[in-house]
Structures are given as C-alpha cells and as structure tokens.
Design an enzyme around this catalytic site. Structure first.
Site, PDB file in Angstrom:
ATOM      1  N   GLU A  13       0.829  -1.208   0.000  1.00 38.94           N
ATOM      2  CA  GLU A  13       0.000   0.000   0.000  1.00 38.94           C
ATOM      3  C   GLU A  13       0.870   1.268   0.000  1.00 38.94           C
ATOM      4  OE1 GLU A  13      -1.832   0.800   3.822  1.00 38.94           O
ATOM      5  OE2 GLU A  13      -3.554   1.781   2.899  1.00 38.94           O
ATOM      6  N   LYS A  71      -9.769   2.129  -1.912  1.00 40.04           N
ATOM      7  CA  LYS A  71      -9.913   1.559  -0.560  1.00 40.04           C
ATOM      8  C   LYS A  71     -11.236   1.996   0.081  1.00 40.04           C
ATOM      9  CE  LYS A  71      -7.140   1.390   3.737  1.00 40.04           C
ATOM     10  NZ  LYS A  71      -5.912   1.956   4.350  1.00 40.04           N
ATOM     11  N   CYS A 118      -5.127  -3.030   3.245  1.00 44.34           N
ATOM     12  CA  CYS A 118      -4.710  -2.762   4.623  1.00 44.34           C
ATOM     13  C   CYS A 118      -5.867  -2.811   5.623  1.00 44.34           C
ATOM     14  CB  CYS A 118      -3.957  -1.423   4.667  1.00 44.34           C
ATOM     15  SG  CYS A 118      -2.856  -1.291   6.112  1.00 44.34           S
TER      16      CYS A 118
HETATM   17  N1  LIG Z   1      -2.885   1.961   6.387  1.00 43.36           N
HETATM   18  C1  LIG Z   1      -3.745   1.312   7.130  1.00 43.36           C
HETATM   19  O1  LIG Z   1      -4.842   0.985   6.698  1.00 43.36           O
HETATM   20  C2  LIG Z   1      -3.305   0.983   8.531  1.00 43.36           C
HETATM   21  C3  LIG Z   1      -4.216   0.007   9.225  1.00 43.36           C
HETATM   22  C4  LIG Z   1      -3.783  -0.255  10.627  1.00 43.36           C
HETATM   23  O2  LIG Z   1      -2.796   0.280  11.096  1.00 43.36           O
HETATM   24  C5  LIG Z   1      -4.585  -1.167  11.441  1.00 43.36           C
HETATM   25  O3  LIG Z   1      -5.641  -1.626  10.989  1.00 43.36           O
HETATM   26  O4  LIG Z   1      -4.173  -1.437  12.577  1.00 43.36           O
END
Ligand SMILES: NC(=O)CCC(=O)C(=O)O
Length: 266
Positions: A40, A115, A150
């Site tokens: 990502e 996303k 993510c």
């Molecule tokens: N970039 C993200 O989506 C980070 C997600 C995260 O840090 C978490 O779910 O814990």
C-alpha cells in the site's frame, strides 16, 4: 501459479522517482511469476499524511506509467499496490483516494480499487481521503483475485462480498505498523480460513513519518496455513500456489454452504 510479494522498504530519504525506478527493476526481476504484488502507498508511505496531497497522481501518473511498463517487460500480472489518486467525487469536486492498481501482462491497467475502509478514525487517511464503494475482482486466468487494502483486513463483510463475487485469491497490500503486527498475522489467517481462499498480504518495511512498519508479509492457503512469511526488512516473498485447492477445500469442508443469509437484527 507462481506469486511474488515485494515487501518494499519505504525510506523517506529516498526520492520518489528513485524508488519508482528501483521498484520497477524489482518487478522486472520477477519475470516468470504469474502475479507480482506490491504494498500500500509505497511511493509516499501510508502514514506520511502531510505528503499525501503533494504526491497525489492521476491513474495515468508517474507511478502507473512506470508500473505498466514493468508489468509489460516482465510479462506478469502486477498488483502495483496503491497510490494517492487525485480524482473527483460524485459531485465532481477534487478528491484523493487510496487506489490500488492491477495491470495485465501487456501493461494495460485492468482494474483500479479505491480503498473502502479508511484508517485513522478522525484524522490521517480517514479525513484526507475519500472512500471507495466498489467491490473489485478480476479473473487472471489461473484464478480470480479479490482486492482489499490494509485496514479493510479488519472488515470480514467486505471479504464475504469478494468471495460471493468469485474471489479465490485475496490480495491485500498494506502499510501496517509494527506495533499491531500480531493483528496483521492473525487477521490474514482469519480471512483465509473464513473465505477458504488464499490470502496474499504484502506490507512495507522501514520507518516513515515516525511509524515503524511491520513487514512480515504473508501468504496463507485456503486452510489457514502459512505458506510463506517474510521477515521485517525489504524482501521478495515467492510461492507456488495451487488455485484448485480453493475449490477442493470448499467442497471437502463446505462451511460456506452453511451460511445463513439475512439473519434477523436484534
Ligand atoms: N494503512 C492502514 O490501513 C493501517 C491500518 C492499521 O494500522 C490497522 O488496521 O491497525
């Protein structure tokens, strides 16, 4: 089906164009793979919120152009991770999205996934980016992939919809912090077990914006077993998968068939 996850070290001292060229070379070195996956927001860093606007690019911007060429040169499907996309919202106003790019082996941009679940609660990505609304899958030939990014990993309902749409390989680029590494590994396996699908979870290494990244990219099979796992540093993680195992797992242990849809709300 040969897959390679490239866990990139996102170092803030490395200029963007240098990183793009370096990553393109890493992709080209994976010639022979069927699918290559990047993490990502690797061009900027998933937690480098102050730089999101300056690094934003359209879907034919410098990252997409470099990754299209790399996919074509290597002759691979390339999930190029995500970029900060400069787009427009439903009203035509300018908006930023966290958008994953999937290139075919001829270099064409086949799918873009915005996303859906933005991270940060009331700050960071959650306030700077607009949310996507589309469930995205693509038939690669050997298998159908479903796309998530993510923080989406925490939302099983999205993965149910991906499975319903035919996904057999769930591809999850991430910029997951080291302090929640246990969640990352657990959730990747959980999504594989409940979906009876492969999970390809590709994170970043290094530290940017003061946030140490977890690394530990992982490939999980439809039974929930770890096929391959990276360490904390930059690394290419490869494995040979058998997409037919998705159908046999679902047939031999048919839990998905026992779903009760439309449960009453309390
Ligand atoms: N970039 C993200 O989506 C980070 C997600 C995260 O840090 C978490 O779910 O814990």
């Amino acid at each position: 089906m040969r897959v390679s996850l490239i866990q990139i070290d996102v170092n803030p001292d490395e200029p963007g164009q240098v990183r793009r060229e370096r990553v393109a070379a890493l992709v080209r070195a994976e010639r022979g793979a069927d699918l290559v996956v990047l993490p990502e927001l690797w061009p900027v860093g998933a937690f480098a919120f102050d730089e999101f606007a300056a690094s934003a690019e359209p879907l034919d911007g410098p990252t997409a152009t470099a990754m299209s060429a790399a996919a074509r040169d290597a002759g691979v499907w390339l999930h190029a991770g995500s970029v900060v996309e400069r787009g427009t919202d439903g009203s035509g106003a300018e908006a930023l999205y966290n958008t994953s790019l999937l290139f075919a082996p001829d270099g064409t941009l086949r799918r873009a996934y915005r996303k859906i679940h933005r991270f940060g609660f009331d700050k960071g990505e959650a306030t700077l980016m607009a949310a996507g609304h589309e469930i995205v899958t693509e038939d690669l030939g050997p298998a159908t992939v479903g796309l998530a990014t993510c923080y989406d990993l925490r939302f099983p309902e999205q993965f149910r919809l991906l499975v319903d749409a035919g996904a057999e390989l769930l591809v999850v680029p991430a910029g997951w912090p080291a302090r929640r590494r246990a969640h990352w590994s657990l959730l990747a396996r959980a999504r594989a077990v409940e979906s009876q699908a492969y999970v390809l979870a590709c994170g970043t290494a290094g530290t940017h914006a003061g946030v140490e990244q977890a690394g530990y990219s992982v490939i999980v099979d439809p039974w929930g077993e770890v096929v391959a796992e990276a360490g904390p540093a930059e690394q290419v993680l490869s494995a040979d998968l058998d997409p037919a195992r998705v159908a046999t797992t679902r047939a031999d242990f048919p839990v998905l068939r026992d779903r009760v849809l439309g449960l009453p709300t309390p």
